[in-house]
Write an enzyme that holds these catalytic residues in place. Structure first.
Site, PDB file in Angstrom:
ATOM      1  N   ILE A  82       2.062  -0.924   7.605  1.00  0.00           N
ATOM      2  CA  ILE A  82       1.460   0.393   6.672  1.00  0.00           C
ATOM      3  C   ILE A  82       2.684   0.888   5.711  1.00  0.00           C
ATOM      4  CG2 ILE A  82       0.529   2.859   6.674  1.00  0.00           C
ATOM      5  CD1 ILE A  82      -0.364   1.853   9.649  1.00  0.00           C
TER       6      ILE A  82
ATOM      7  N   ASN B  59       3.650  10.725   8.764  1.00  0.00           N
ATOM      8  CA  ASN B  59       3.970  11.321   9.684  1.00  0.00           C
ATOM      9  C   ASN B  59       4.482  12.837   9.522  1.00  0.00           C
ATOM     10  OD1 ASN B  59       2.931  10.052  11.749  1.00  0.00           O
ATOM     11  ND2 ASN B  59       4.573   8.525  11.888  1.00  0.00           N
TER      12      ASN B  59
ATOM     13  N   ASP C 142      -1.397   8.982  13.952  1.00  0.00           N
ATOM     14  CA  ASP C 142      -2.039   8.246  15.085  1.00  0.00           C
ATOM     15  C   ASP C 142      -3.521   7.922  14.759  1.00  0.00           C
ATOM     16  OD1 ASP C 142      -0.130   8.055  16.662  1.00  0.00           O
ATOM     17  OD2 ASP C 142      -0.637   9.485  18.230  1.00  0.00           O
TER      18      ASP C 142
ATOM     19  N   GLU D 169       4.056   0.767  13.075  1.00  0.00           N
ATOM     20  CA  GLU D 169       2.825   0.901  12.248  1.00  0.00           C
ATOM     21  C   GLU D 169       2.903  -0.663  12.002  1.00  0.00           C
ATOM     22  OE1 GLU D 169       6.814   1.769   9.563  1.00  0.00           O
ATOM     23  OE2 GLU D 169       5.976   1.913  11.590  1.00  0.00           O
TER      24      GLU D 169
END
Length: 305
Positions: free
Chosen positions: A184, A191, A200, A226
């Site tokens: 990602i 985050n 998440d 990720e």
């Protein structure tokens, strides 16, 4: 994170059916008819801890008065309550900050069914209420060794075992095999700006999106953090690049949302093909990683192979 579970979490190398101590009581296999919650995420020493649900009510939260005490920052002081009745067990959210979810759906109050996933803040429990609770618990512990608790896809351990078998088969029958690594883009920013709950949410939605388009003979797994991987048996470079481009496009055009905020998400993909130079799983992982970082260096949100 400092967890103080109401039960002693058994080491998964030990016998999962040994005696458990809970709130001054000793629970043995003879008491297997009691419903329970099993902690499955995040990973750590508390993973697999089993919490027996009492006959009246069970509080979940950070304070000492909670029968299921969880000191994770995403969990409220008094987060949720589980009530028992003749009809079974229901969960009630206690005006928590980050919400209570059942099977990823936010709930203020709802009845729990056997096998439901209960998310309290950032933490996930599995509700077990079947007739043979010990057998279910044993199966749940096994699943924790091969499945990622957050996303529900296979984990790195199972990925390596699967790739080893498929690579040997590809070599035996002289068939191509592809490995794609997905990462990602700018996940740390998600985050940092929106919080780990948003991160998440993205991981769960991405896994769900990828699962919907991965073929039955392929394997999707969370490699770590990720990063995800897909094993594509009997797939040459051109077919693998085309498949990964479709997946990349699907991610770019999917609407990822958390608390009504749209999160821009894209992935970079690296593709490696089995050959004389990539004859082991580690060889393929390294080759796919090289291509993944090539995709990132060239601007991200692209496939390199």
């Amino acid at each position: 994170m400092d967890f103080s579970p109401a039960v002693v979490c058994p080491d998964m190398q030990d016998d999962p059916f040994r005696t458990y101590k809970s709130a001054g009581n000793v629970r043995t296999p003879a008491q297997a008819s009691e419903a329970c919650l099993v902690f499955i995420y995040p990973t750590g020493p508390q993973m697999g801890a089993r919490y027996v649900l009492k006959s009246d009510e069970t509080l979940i939260g950070r304070t000492d008065e909670c029968q299921i005490r969880n000191t994770d920052a995403s969990v409220s002081r008094l987060h949720a309550r589980i009530d028992a009745s003749a009809d079974g067990f229901s969960v009630i959210d206690l005006d928590s900050t980050n919400g209570t979810f059942v099977n990823n759906v936010p709930r203020r109050q709802t009845k729990l069914s056997d096998g439901d996933y209960l998310r309290i803040g950032n933490c996930i429990y599995r509700f077990l209420a079947g007739g043979n609770l010990e057998a279910e618990y044993h199966e749940e512990i096994y699943q924790l060794t091969v499945q990622d608790g957050l996303t529900g896809v296979h984990n790195r351990r199972y990925l390596t075992e699967f790739l080893d078998r498929e690579l040997a088969r590809a070599q035996r029958f002289d068939r191509p095999l592809a490995l794609a690594m997905f990462d990602i883009d700018y996940f740390k920013n998600i985050n940092d700006v929106h919080g780990h709950l948003a991160g998440d949410t993205v991981l769960r939605e991405l896994a769900s999106l990828l699962k919907a388009v991965v073929r039955k003979d392929e394997l999707l797994a969370r490699y770590g953090g990720e990063e995800f991987a897909i094993v594509l048996p009997e797939t040459d470079r051109d077919a693998a690049m085309l498949a990964c481009e479709r997946l990349r496009w699907a991610v770019e055009n999917h609407s990822f949302n958390c608390h009504s905020v749209r999160l821009p998400v894209s992935v970079s993909v690296g593709v490696a093909i089995s050959s004389a130079e990539t004859s082991t799983p580690d060889d393929l992982f390294r080759a796919a990683d090289v291509k993944l970082y090539e995709a990132k260096r060239n601007g991200r949100n692209r496939v390199a192979g």
